[in-house]
Write a protein that holds these residues in place. Structure first.
Motif, PDB file in Angstrom:
ATOM      1  N   PHE A 142      26.354 -18.608  -6.742  1.00 54.34           N
ATOM      2  CA  PHE A 142      26.487 -16.998  -6.969  1.00 54.34           C
ATOM      3  C   PHE A 142      26.425 -16.478  -5.490  1.00 54.34           C
ATOM      4  O   PHE A 142      27.339 -15.499  -5.248  1.00 54.34           O
ATOM      5  N   LEU A 143      25.433 -16.709  -4.920  1.00 57.35           N
ATOM      6  CA  LEU A 143      25.345 -16.311  -3.371  1.00 57.35           C
ATOM      7  C   LEU A 143      26.648 -16.823  -2.574  1.00 57.35           C
ATOM      8  O   LEU A 143      27.113 -16.144  -1.792  1.00 57.35           O
ATOM      9  N   GLU A 144      26.913 -18.104  -2.731  1.00 54.25           N
ATOM     10  CA  GLU A 144      28.072 -18.280  -1.769  1.00 54.25           C
ATOM     11  C   GLU A 144      29.521 -17.687  -2.102  1.00 54.25           C
ATOM     12  O   GLU A 144      30.059 -17.547  -1.280  1.00 54.25           O
ATOM     13  N   ARG A 145      29.546 -17.320  -3.590  1.00 52.83           N
ATOM     14  CA  ARG A 145      30.673 -16.636  -3.692  1.00 52.83           C
ATOM     15  C   ARG A 145      30.671 -15.260  -3.633  1.00 52.83           C
ATOM     16  O   ARG A 145      31.764 -14.539  -3.096  1.00 52.83           O
ATOM     17  N   GLU A 146      29.449 -14.632  -3.813  1.00 46.89           N
ATOM     18  CA  GLU A 146      29.414 -12.954  -3.922  1.00 46.89           C
ATOM     19  C   GLU A 146      28.735 -12.413  -2.742  1.00 46.89           C
ATOM     20  O   GLU A 146      28.859 -11.336  -2.492  1.00 46.89           O
ATOM     21  N   ALA A 147      28.022 -13.066  -2.024  1.00 44.07           N
ATOM     22  CA  ALA A 147      27.249 -12.687  -1.094  1.00 44.07           C
ATOM     23  C   ALA A 147      27.305 -12.963   0.378  1.00 44.07           C
ATOM     24  O   ALA A 147      27.665 -12.112   1.208  1.00 44.07           O
TER      25      ALA A 147
END
Length: 380
Positions: free
Chosen positions: A20-25
Motif C-alpha cells: 500500500f505505502l509503495e503504491r499510494e504514499a
C-alpha cells in the motif's frame, strides 16, 4: 538473540502495509512535505485497505485486533518507506484507542466508522502555550450549561489540527468540592466557537499538519463527554503507556533504518583508498550503535508483550520512551557524521531523519519528565 516477536499474521499485515505505502504514499511524499500535510485521498485509501482502526471493533469498521504488534508493524513500514506521517500514527492508535474504550455505544457508533474509513481525521488536544508535559497546568475550561458544556481556551502543537474533523480536548471542569478536575470532550469540526490558527512551521515531520486550536464560548453537547466528568486525568495517565510505546515504536524502527543505511554507506564509501567503515574509529562507532539498537529492540518487544497482557507499568513505559528516543537522536547524529557532507544536504535521507528525530525526546513527555517518573518509583 531473538529480536523478532512477530508471527505469520503480523507478517501478512506487513506485506499489506508495504504494498500500500509503495503504491499510494511513496510517490507523493515529497509533495506532501512541500504542502505541509498529507493529501485527504491517502486517508480514505488507507481506510479502504484496512489499515486504519486496526484495533477498533469489527462492527464499526475496525479490524478487531487488540494486539499492539499490528500498530508496531504499521509504524515500521512507514519508517521503511520513508513516509513521515505521525498524524497517521496518532489517528490510528492513540486517538482511536480512547474512542474505542472510553465511549458509550452511541458515541462509538457515531465516530468510529469515520475513523476507520478515513472519512474522519482525528486529533487529540492536550498541550497549551503554557502547559506541555505538566497536564495539570492546562487552562482550557469547560463549564456545564444545561445539556451543553462551554469550552474556552487555546491548544497548540496539535498533530492533525488543521485537517481533523474530530478533536479530543482536555479541559478543566469543577469537581463537586469545587477543585478543578480534567475532563475529555469530543469537539467536531464546524462546532460554533471552535477555530483553527496557523499551521506551525516545524523543524521536522514536514508532511504532518501541526496547528493551534481555539475555543471561544464553544458549545459542546454534554453527550460528547468521554467517560465520566473529572476523570480525564486518570484516562490520560492510563493511556500514556500505550502512547509512549507507540512513540518508541517510531524510535526503534527509525534507529534500525538509519543504522542499516549507514552500514551500507560505510561499506561502499571510500576515503584514502579504503571503505570508511574499515577505519577503527568508525567501526567502533557502528559496533556501539548496533549493540544499543539491538538492546532497544529487545526491551521494546518485552514492553509490547507487557502492554498486550495489560501489565505495562507507567515506569517501564517511561524507561522505554526516554531510552529509545534518546537513542534515536544519538543514532541520527552519529550516522549523519559518517555520511559527511552529503549527510548535511537537506534532501538527503539521513538529514531528514536527523531533523525528524529531534522532537521524539520532547512530545509524549520529555526525557526529563520520564526520568522524574522513574526516580519517584525508586522512592526518591
Amino acid at each position: 538473540m531473538e529480536t523478532n516477536a512477530y508471527e505469520a499474521e503480523h507478517e501478512d499485515f506487513r506485506a499489506l502495509c508495504r504494498v500500500f505505502l509503495e503504491r499510494e504514499a511513496v510517490p507523493y511524499h515529497d509533495q506532501w512535505e512541500r504542502d505541509g500535510l498529507i493529501n485527504d485521498a491517502l486517508w480514505k485509501k488507507a481506510g479502504a485497505a484496512g489499515l486504519l482502526g486496526v484495533d477498533a471493533p469489527v462492527e464499526h469498521g475496525g479490524g478487531g485486533q487488540a494486539d499492539f504488534r499490528f500498530t508496531a508493524v504499521f509504524v515500521e513500514e512507514l519508517t521503511r518507506a520513508g513516509v513521515t506521517a505521525p498524524g497517521l500514527v496518532a489517528h490510528n492508535d492513540i486517538i482511536s484507542s480512547y474512542l474505542a474504550t472510553r465511549t458509550t455505544p452511541e458515541q462509538r457508533a457515531r465516530w468510529l466508522p469515520g475513523l476507520c474509513s478515513g472519512e474522519l481525521i482525528a486529533a487529540i488536544a492536550l498541550s497549551e502555550p503554557e502547559a506541555g508535559s505538566d497536564l495539570a497546568g492546562i487552562r482550557t475550561t469547560a463549564v456545564r450549561d444545561g445539556e451543553e458544556y462551554v469550552l474556552n481556551g487555546q491548544k497548540t502543537f496539535i498533530t492533525n489540527g488543521e485537517k481533523a474533523g474530530l478533536v479530543v480536548v482536555a479541559a478543566k471542569t469543577a469537581t463537586p468540592r469545587g477543585a478543578p478536575g480534567i475532563s475529555l470532550f469530543v469537539v467536531e469540526s464546524g462546532t460554533p466557537g471552535f477555530t483553527r490558527g496557523r499551521r506551525l512551521d516545524k523543524l521536522g515531520w514536514r508532511a504532518s499538519d501541526t496547528s493551534e486550536l481555539f475555543f471561544d464560548d464553544c458549545r459542546v453537547p454534554a453527550a460528547h463527554l468521554l467517560g465520566r466528568e473529572n476523570a480525564g486525568m486518570g484516562y490520560l495517565m492510563g493511556g500514556l503507556p500505550r502512547e509512549r510505546t507507540c512513540i518508541s515504536a517510531v524510535a526503534v524502527a527509525t534507529a534500525e533504518k538509519m543504522l542499516a543505511d549507514t552500514l551500507e554507506h560505510a561499506r561502499t564509501r571510500k576515503a584514502f583508498g579504503q571503505p570508511i567503515g574499515s577505519f577503527q574509529h568508525n567501526k567502533f562507532v557502528l559496533a556501539s550503535l548496533d549493540t544499543e539498537v539491538t538492546l532497544a529492540r529487545v526491551f521494546f518487544n518485552h514492553c509490547v508483550a507487557e502492554l498486550n497482557a495489560g501489565r505495562l507499568t507507567v515506569t517501564d513505559a517511561a524507561k522505554l520512551k526516554w531510552w529509545t528516543t534518546e537513542l534515536q537522536v544519538r543514532v541520527a547524529d552519529r550516522c549523519l557524521q559518517l555520511h559527511g557532507g552529503y549527510g548535511y544536504l537537506r534532501d538527503s535521507p539521513i538529514a531528514r531523519e536527523w531533523s525528524n528525530s529531534r522532537v521524539q525526546t520532547i512530545y509524549g513527555g520529555t526525557t526529563e519528565i520520564m526520568k522524574e517518573l522513574i526516580g519517584r518509583s525508586l522512592g526518591l
